[in-house]
Write a protein that holds these residues in place. Structure first.
Motif, PDB file in Angstrom:
ATOM      1  N   MET A   1      52.154  21.990  38.351  1.00  0.00           N
ATOM      2  CA  MET A   1      50.874  22.594  38.710  1.00  0.00           C
ATOM      3  C   MET A   1      50.997  23.364  40.030  1.00  0.00           C
ATOM      4  O   MET A   1      51.818  23.036  40.884  1.00  0.00           O
ATOM      5  CB  MET A   1      49.795  21.521  38.867  1.00  0.00           C
ATOM      6  N   LEU A   2      50.156  24.381  40.153  1.00  0.00           N
ATOM      7  CA  LEU A   2      50.075  25.171  41.369  1.00  0.00           C
ATOM      8  C   LEU A   2      48.686  25.046  41.953  1.00  0.00           C
ATOM      9  O   LEU A   2      47.701  24.891  41.228  1.00  0.00           O
ATOM     10  CB  LEU A   2      50.367  26.649  41.075  1.00  0.00           C
ATOM     11  N   HIS A   3      48.611  25.103  43.275  1.00  0.00           N
ATOM     12  CA  HIS A   3      47.314  25.104  43.953  1.00  0.00           C
ATOM     13  C   HIS A   3      47.098  26.473  44.579  1.00  0.00           C
ATOM     14  O   HIS A   3      47.952  26.958  45.331  1.00  0.00           O
ATOM     15  CB  HIS A   3      47.259  24.019  45.032  1.00  0.00           C
ATOM     16  N   LEU A   4      45.972  27.100  44.256  1.00  0.00           N
ATOM     17  CA  LEU A   4      45.632  28.407  44.805  1.00  0.00           C
ATOM     18  C   LEU A   4      44.507  28.270  45.811  1.00  0.00           C
ATOM     19  O   LEU A   4      43.493  27.612  45.548  1.00  0.00           O
ATOM     20  CB  LEU A   4      45.193  29.372  43.694  1.00  0.00           C
ATOM     21  N   ARG A   5      44.704  28.872  46.975  1.00  0.00           N
ATOM     22  CA  ARG A   5      43.664  28.908  48.011  1.00  0.00           C
ATOM     23  C   ARG A   5      43.342  30.376  48.266  1.00  0.00           C
ATOM     24  O   ARG A   5      44.188  31.142  48.716  1.00  0.00           O
ATOM     25  CB  ARG A   5      44.154  28.237  49.298  1.00  0.00           C
ATOM     26  N   LEU A   6      42.119  30.743  47.961  1.00  0.00           N
ATOM     27  CA  LEU A   6      41.719  32.145  48.007  1.00  0.00           C
ATOM     28  C   LEU A   6      40.627  32.365  49.037  1.00  0.00           C
ATOM     29  O   LEU A   6      39.722  31.539  49.171  1.00  0.00           O
ATOM     30  CB  LEU A   6      41.207  32.599  46.635  1.00  0.00           C
ATOM     31  N   ILE A   7      40.729  33.475  49.764  1.00  0.00           N
ATOM     32  CA  ILE A   7      39.632  33.946  50.616  1.00  0.00           C
ATOM     33  C   ILE A   7      39.113  35.220  49.972  1.00  0.00           C
ATOM     34  O   ILE A   7      39.856  36.185  49.792  1.00  0.00           O
ATOM     35  CB  ILE A   7      40.108  34.223  52.053  1.00  0.00           C
ATOM     36  N   THR A   8      37.848  35.196  49.589  1.00  0.00           N
ATOM     37  CA  THR A   8      37.274  36.329  48.860  1.00  0.00           C
ATOM     38  C   THR A   8      36.014  36.827  49.570  1.00  0.00           C
ATOM     39  O   THR A   8      35.236  36.028  50.102  1.00  0.00           O
ATOM     40  CB  THR A   8      36.890  35.910  47.433  1.00  0.00           C
ATOM     41  N   PRO A   9      35.799  38.151  49.607  1.00  0.00           N
ATOM     42  CA  PRO A   9      34.525  38.680  50.110  1.00  0.00           C
ATOM     43  C   PRO A   9      33.377  38.131  49.267  1.00  0.00           C
ATOM     44  O   PRO A   9      33.532  37.898  48.064  1.00  0.00           O
ATOM     45  CB  PRO A   9      34.675  40.192  49.934  1.00  0.00           C
ATOM     46  N   ALA A  10      32.252  37.909  49.890  1.00  0.00           N
ATOM     47  CA  ALA A  10      31.122  37.282  49.199  1.00  0.00           C
ATOM     48  C   ALA A  10      30.716  38.043  47.940  1.00  0.00           C
ATOM     49  O   ALA A  10      30.334  37.435  46.931  1.00  0.00           O
ATOM     50  CB  ALA A  10      29.934  37.171  50.152  1.00  0.00           C
ATOM     51  N   ASP A  11      30.853  39.368  47.973  1.00  0.00           N
ATOM     52  CA  ASP A  11      30.423  40.154  46.811  1.00  0.00           C
ATOM     53  C   ASP A  11      31.431  40.117  45.663  1.00  0.00           C
ATOM     54  O   ASP A  11      31.156  40.655  44.579  1.00  0.00           O
ATOM     55  CB  ASP A  11      30.158  41.604  47.223  1.00  0.00           C
ATOM     56  N   ARG A  12      32.592  39.484  45.867  1.00  0.00           N
ATOM     57  CA  ARG A  12      33.581  39.394  44.795  1.00  0.00           C
ATOM     58  C   ARG A  12      33.824  37.957  44.353  1.00  0.00           C
ATOM     59  O   ARG A  12      34.615  37.716  43.443  1.00  0.00           O
ATOM     60  CB  ARG A  12      34.907  40.019  45.235  1.00  0.00           C
ATOM     61  N   THR A  13      33.153  37.023  44.985  1.00  0.00           N
ATOM     62  CA  THR A  13      33.391  35.612  44.670  1.00  0.00           C
ATOM     63  C   THR A  13      33.049  35.294  43.223  1.00  0.00           C
ATOM     64  O   THR A  13      33.798  34.591  42.536  1.00  0.00           O
ATOM     65  CB  THR A  13      32.586  34.711  45.614  1.00  0.00           C
ATOM     66  N   ASP A  14      31.924  35.802  42.736  1.00  0.00           N
ATOM     67  CA  ASP A  14      31.540  35.529  41.350  1.00  0.00           C
ATOM     68  C   ASP A  14      32.582  36.049  40.368  1.00  0.00           C
ATOM     69  O   ASP A  14      32.900  35.371  39.371  1.00  0.00           O
ATOM     70  CB  ASP A  14      30.171  36.159  41.044  1.00  0.00           C
ATOM     71  N   ASP A  15      33.129  37.246  40.633  1.00  0.00           N
ATOM     72  CA  ASP A  15      34.157  37.795  39.751  1.00  0.00           C
ATOM     73  C   ASP A  15      35.418  36.937  39.784  1.00  0.00           C
ATOM     74  O   ASP A  15      36.060  36.718  38.743  1.00  0.00           O
ATOM     75  CB  ASP A  15      34.502  39.226  40.172  1.00  0.00           C
ATOM     76  N   VAL A  16      35.766  36.454  40.963  1.00  0.00           N
ATOM     77  CA  VAL A  16      36.956  35.615  41.107  1.00  0.00           C
ATOM     78  C   VAL A  16      36.769  34.298  40.367  1.00  0.00           C
ATOM     79  O   VAL A  16      37.650  33.856  39.613  1.00  0.00           O
ATOM     80  CB  VAL A  16      37.268  35.362  42.596  1.00  0.00           C
ATOM     81  N   VAL A  17      35.625  33.661  40.564  1.00  0.00           N
ATOM     82  CA  VAL A  17      35.362  32.381  39.896  1.00  0.00           C
ATOM     83  C   VAL A  17      35.345  32.575  38.383  1.00  0.00           C
ATOM     84  O   VAL A  17      35.876  31.737  37.625  1.00  0.00           O
ATOM     85  CB  VAL A  17      34.033  31.782  40.391  1.00  0.00           C
TER      86      VAL A  17
END
Length: 312
Positions: A1-17
């Motif tokens: 397994m891999l663990h991903l830690r992402l920092i996303t602009p607030a306006d792109r968080t929904d797309d990332v999730v």
């Protein structure tokens, strides 16, 4: 397994999730709004099966998260979770067969860096091998093989050819050529010092050396072993089984050949110097060729697997 830690602009968080949740093989999704300060944004974390990691990372890069935010990937050594087990079962293929191309490029880029430390290891390995060839000591030869860092640039060059990354190719080529050139030049000087101390002599090179004569007498087996070592080394990198690299390092005759060429040149033994140089070039060519073909096969098979799954 891999663990991903992402920092996303607030306006792109929904797309990332949405991307994370739609990718088969992901679990343990967590979102912390406004947690990031530099750059400002939300913190998104998730775990993903290794065999689905390349697809997810590629999707995140298409969203531009690597440019406007951050993508950090870590290996999970132990995960006690039924959800994690289920995610690995649902992910296509086997984890050992998956190639994380971004991770491979990053690791080979780091290993291909021309640094003082890299030059130091290359020079020390070559001088140890020089002592080994003069003394006809196989133990010193094996030790020098293990110390030599040359597989990093070789793997980087193969990766660059497959991924069409000219900057990585040039970086790897420069590290490889400069490393061997500096190490051999210093070893020539080292040989003269050892001769002045009456520890090295031309007679030692001319004497029968049953344990190390193969270094300056290349044959078909030299190329065959280099091919096999290149395949094994590439597979160890792509499957994250780095322990196999030690075996790869002590199965090829790159550093010992460079050392024997340097020592022979310092004593005007040009026949041995040329034979050792030929051995060196055969090994380098074999490893690069095998590494490149191995990566091409892996990339082709995995692409077909993903395409078959997408059409199902």
């Amino acid at each position: 397994m891999l663990h991903l830690r992402l920092i996303t602009p607030a306006d792109r968080t929904d797309d990332v999730v949405r991307l994370v949740e739609q990718t088969v093989g992901t679990t343990h999704v967590a979102v912390v709004p406004g947690a990031a300060r530099n750059p400002r944004g939300d913190l998104v974390m998730c775990d993903v099966a290794r065999e689905a990691g390349d697809e997810l990372i590629g999707g995140l890069r298409e969203l531009g998260i690597d440019e406007c935010g951050s993508i950090a990937v870590e290996n999970i050594d132990l995960s006690l979770s039924r959800r994690a087990d289920k995610a690995e079962e649902e992910a296509p293929g086997e984890a050992a067969d998956a190639v994380l191309w971004e991770q491979l490029e990053g690791s080979t880029h780091e290993e291909s860096t021309l640094s003082v430390t890299y030059i130091a290891f290359m020079t020390l390995a070559t001088m140890i091998a020089a002592c080994g060839v003069v003394l006809d000591n196989a133990i010193l030869i094996v030790g020098a093989m293990a110390v030599g860092p040359e597989f990093g640039p070789l793997a980087g060059f193969s990766t660059a050819l497959v991924q069409r990354a000219p900057r990585l190719a040039w970086r790897s080529f420069l590290a490889l050529i400069t490393g061997f050139a500096v190490a051999m030049l210093i070893t020539v000087g080292f040989s003269h010092v050892m001769a002045w101390l009456d520890l090295f002599s031309a007679a030692s090179l001319d004497a029968p050396r049953p344990n190390t004569a193969f270094i300056y007498q290349p044959d078909a087996f030299s190329f065959v072993v280099a091919i096999l070592a290149g395949i094994a080394g590439t597979l160890s990198l792509t499957s994250a089984k780095s322990g196999a690299l030690v075996g790869v390092a002590i199965s090829v005759t790159t550093v010992p050949a460079a050392a024997n060429a340097a020592v022979a040149f310092s004593f005007q033994e040009y026949r041995q110097a040329w034979g050792s140089t030929e051995q060196l070039l055969l090994n380098l060519l074999g490893i690069v060729l095998a590494g490149t073909l191995t990566l091409i096969v892996q990339k082709t098979l995995w692409s077909r697997h993903r395409a078959k799954r997408a059409s199902a």
